[in-house]
Design an enzyme around this catalytic site. Structure first.
Site, mmCIF file in Angstrom:
data_model
loop_
_atom_site.group_PDB
_atom_site.id
_atom_site.type_symbol
_atom_site.label_atom_id
_atom_site.label_comp_id
_atom_site.label_asym_id
_atom_site.label_seq_id
_atom_site.Cartn_x
_atom_site.Cartn_y
_atom_site.Cartn_z
ATOM 1 N N TYR A 143 1.013 -1.334 -0.288
ATOM 2 C CA TYR A 143 0.014 -0.150 -0.213
ATOM 3 C C TYR A 143 0.724 1.136 0.270
ATOM 4 O O TYR A 143 0.342 2.289 -0.200
ATOM 5 C CB TYR A 143 -0.894 0.256 0.809
ATOM 6 C CG TYR A 143 -2.582 -0.691 0.827
ATOM 7 C CD1 TYR A 143 -1.777 -2.155 0.434
ATOM 8 C CD2 TYR A 143 -3.459 0.012 1.571
ATOM 9 C CE1 TYR A 143 -3.677 -2.854 0.177
ATOM 10 C CE2 TYR A 143 -4.492 -0.747 1.330
ATOM 11 C CZ TYR A 143 -4.871 -1.990 0.690
ATOM 12 O OH TYR A 143 -5.709 -2.709 0.657
ATOM 13 N N LYS A 194 3.390 -15.014 2.028
ATOM 14 C CA LYS A 194 3.993 -15.700 0.380
ATOM 15 C C LYS A 194 5.512 -15.939 0.423
ATOM 16 O O LYS A 194 5.836 -15.604 -0.674
ATOM 17 C CB LYS A 194 3.071 -15.286 -0.800
ATOM 18 C CG LYS A 194 3.558 -15.773 -2.135
ATOM 19 C CD LYS A 194 1.915 -16.609 -2.283
ATOM 20 C CE LYS A 194 2.087 -17.527 -3.500
ATOM 21 N NZ LYS A 194 1.391 -18.619 -3.081
ATOM 22 N N ASP A 226 -2.428 -18.247 -0.288
ATOM 23 C CA ASP A 226 -3.475 -18.429 -0.852
ATOM 24 C C ASP A 226 -4.032 -20.278 0.063
ATOM 25 O O ASP A 226 -5.126 -20.116 0.293
ATOM 26 C CB ASP A 226 -3.143 -19.655 -1.930
ATOM 27 C CG ASP A 226 -1.337 -20.168 -1.857
ATOM 28 O OD1 ASP A 226 -1.136 -20.400 -0.964
ATOM 29 O OD2 ASP A 226 -0.983 -20.598 -2.727
ATOM 30 N N ASP A 250 -5.835 -7.038 3.776
ATOM 31 C CA ASP A 250 -7.396 -6.508 3.496
ATOM 32 C C ASP A 250 -8.347 -7.243 3.031
ATOM 33 O O ASP A 250 -9.357 -8.394 3.651
ATOM 34 C CB ASP A 250 -6.887 -5.339 2.257
ATOM 35 C CG ASP A 250 -7.894 -4.606 1.516
ATOM 36 O OD1 ASP A 250 -8.776 -4.411 2.722
ATOM 37 O OD2 ASP A 250 -7.789 -5.017 0.070
ATOM 38 N N ASP A 254 -11.973 -9.129 5.434
ATOM 39 C CA ASP A 254 -13.269 -9.455 3.637
ATOM 40 C C ASP A 254 -13.408 -11.412 4.310
ATOM 41 O O ASP A 254 -14.689 -11.087 4.352
ATOM 42 C CB ASP A 254 -13.191 -9.264 2.984
ATOM 43 C CG ASP A 254 -13.664 -7.658 2.490
ATOM 44 O OD1 ASP A 254 -12.937 -6.738 3.518
ATOM 45 O OD2 ASP A 254 -13.688 -6.885 1.650
#
Ligand code: IPM
Ligand code: MG
Length: 361
Positions: A143, A194, A226, A250, A254
Site C-alpha cells: 500500500y 507468501k 493462498d 485486507d 473480508d
C-alpha cells in the site's frame, strides 16, 4: 466527576452519516450510565472532504484527530469519485489518516454471533464457534512501498508499479502486537505470507519466527496466503489469531468477515504507538443503499465498543454495549443484510432506536 473524552467523528460518505448518527446516540446513553462525558468534534474525510475542500484529507482533519482521545470513523468512498486519480480519491484520505496517525496495527475480529449463525453462507457446523482476530499491518507493505506509480516506458507502453516492502522494525512491531493479542486469546498465532515466492515474505517469516522465542506461551504457525484463504472457508475454527501484511490482511479480513454472515456486523480498531486510535467498521460506504435508511449500524456500534475498550480503557462500558447488541439481535431485530425468516426487518434508524431501548433499561 465524569471522565471526559474528546472524540473526533469522521462520518465520511455513503451510509457513513447514517450509521455514525446511531453511534453518537449510543454514546449519549453510555455517558449517563457510566458517568462519562464526550465532547464530539466532527471533521471531513473522503468524498465529503473532496467536495468541500478539493482534497480527501484536509490538514485540519488530521489536526482535529491528533487533538482528541479517539477517532470514530464510519466509511469513505463512492461512485462519484471513482474516476479521480488515486491520490485524490476518497481512499487516499483513509490511507493518509492511517499513515498520518501512524496506525500500524489493525485489529479485525471475526466472531460468530450465535443469533446470526443462519445468516452465514457457510454451513452451521463449519462456522459455529468461530472466533478469529486478524491483526493486519496497516501502514506498510504494498500500500505504501516505493516506487509506485504509472510510468511511461521506452516502447511507449505504460507500466504500473507498486512495491511490497517491509523493514525488520516494521515487521517486529506488528509481530509484537500480534503475539500480545494471541497471548490474551487462545495463545495460537498463525502468520500468513507468501514466502514461497516473495523475498519480503521470507523476511517476514524469519522475523516472526525470531520473535516467537520471546513468547514461549504462544504457538506460532505459518501459512501461505493462498492456503490461508482456503483454510478460512474450509475449516475456520483452526484459527485463533492471524497476523499478516497490509494487502493479505485486507483480503483475508473480508473473507473472515463473511464467515460471520455479514460484513455489516464487523468492527475494527487501528492502533499506533501514540495511544490514539481510529475505530471503524470493516465494511465500506455502500453507496447503493446510502440515504435509504437500510444500512446495518451494528458494525459502527461495535466499533464504538472497540473504541471504549482499546481507545479509552472503558471496558465496562464496552462490555455493556456489546451485550446490548447481542440482546437486540436476540429480540429479533434485523437489518436487511442479516434478515432471516421470523425476524423483524428494521431500517438503520429503527435498529438504532431498538438498541437504545435495550441500553436504557
Ligand atoms: C479496508 C478498505 C480500505 C483498504 C480501502 C477503502 C482503502 O478496503 O479498510 O479494508 O484497502 O485498506
Ligand atoms: Mg478492505
Amino acid at each position: 466527576m465524569a471522565q471526559q473524552y474528546r472524540i473526533t467523528l469522521l462520518p465520511g460518505d455513503g451510509i457513513g452519516p447514517e450509521i455514525m448518527a446511531v453511534a453518537v446516540d449510543v454514546l449519549k446513553v453510555l455517558e449517563k450510565k457510566f458517568d462519562l462525558q464526550f465532547e464530539f468534534q466532527e471533521a471531513l474525510i473522503g468524498g465529503a472532504a473532496i467536495e468541500a475542500t478539493g482534497e480527501p484529507l484536509p490538514a485540519a482533519t488530521l489536526d482535529i484527530c491528533r487533538n482528541s482521545d479517539a477517532v470514530l470513523l464510519a466509511a469513505i468512498g463512492g461512485y462519484k469519485w471513482d474516476s479521480l486519480p488515486s491520490h485524490l480519491r476518497p481512499e487516499a484520505g483513509l490511507l493518509g489518516l492511517r499513515a498520518g496517525l501512524e496506525l500500524f496495527a489493525n485489529l479485525r475480529p471475526a466472531k460468530i454471533i450465535p443469533q446470526l449463525i443462519d445468516a452465514s453462507t457457510l454451513k452451521r457446523e463449519i462456522v459455529e464457534g468461530v472466533d478469529i482476530m486478524v491483526v493486519r499491518e496497516l501502514t506498510g507493505g504494498i500500500y505504501f512501498g516505493k516506487p509506485k506509480g504509472i510510468f511511461d516506458t521506452e516502447t511507449g507502453e505504460k507500466r504500473g508499479v507498486n512495491t511490497m516492502a517491509y523493514t525488520e522494525s516494521e515487521i517486529d512491531r506488528i509481530g509484537r502486537v500480534a503475539f500480545e493479542t494471541a497471548r490474551k486469546r487462545q495463545g495460537k498465532l498463525c502468520s500468513v505470507d507468501k514466502a514461497n515466492v516473495l523475498e519480503v515474505s521470507q523476511l517476514w517469516r524469519d522475523r516472526m519466527t525470531k520473535l516467537a522465542a520471546q513468547y514461549p506461551d504462544v504457538e506460532l504457525t505459518h501459512l501461505y496466503v493462498d492456503n490461508a484463504a482456503m483454510q478460512l472457508v474450509r475449516a475456520p475454527k483452526q484459527f485463533d489469531t492471524i497476523v499478516t501484511g497490509n494487502l493479505f490482511g485486507d483480503i483475508l479480513s473480508d473473507a473472515a468477515a463473511m464467515l460471520t454472515g455479514s460484513i455489516g456486523m464487523l468492527p475494527s480498531a487501528s492502533l499506533g504507538a501514540s495511544g490514539l486510535g481510529v475505530f471503524e467498521p470493516v465494511h465500506g460506504s455502500a453507496p447503493d443503499i446510502a440515504g435509504l435508511d437500510k444500512a446495518n449500524p451494528l458494525a459502527q456500534v461495535l466499533s464504538t465498543a472497540m473504541m471504549l475498550r482499546y481507545g479509552l480503557n472503558q471496558a465496562a462500558a464496552a462490555d455493556y454495549l456489546e451485550k446490548g447488541v447481542l440482546q437486540v439481535l436476540a429480540n429479533g431485530a434485523r437489518t436487511g443484510d442479516i434478515m432471516s425468516s421470523g425476524m423483524q426487518l428494521l431500517g438503520c434508524r429503527a435498529m438504532g432506536e431498538a438498541l437504545i431501548q435495550v441500553l436504557e433499561k
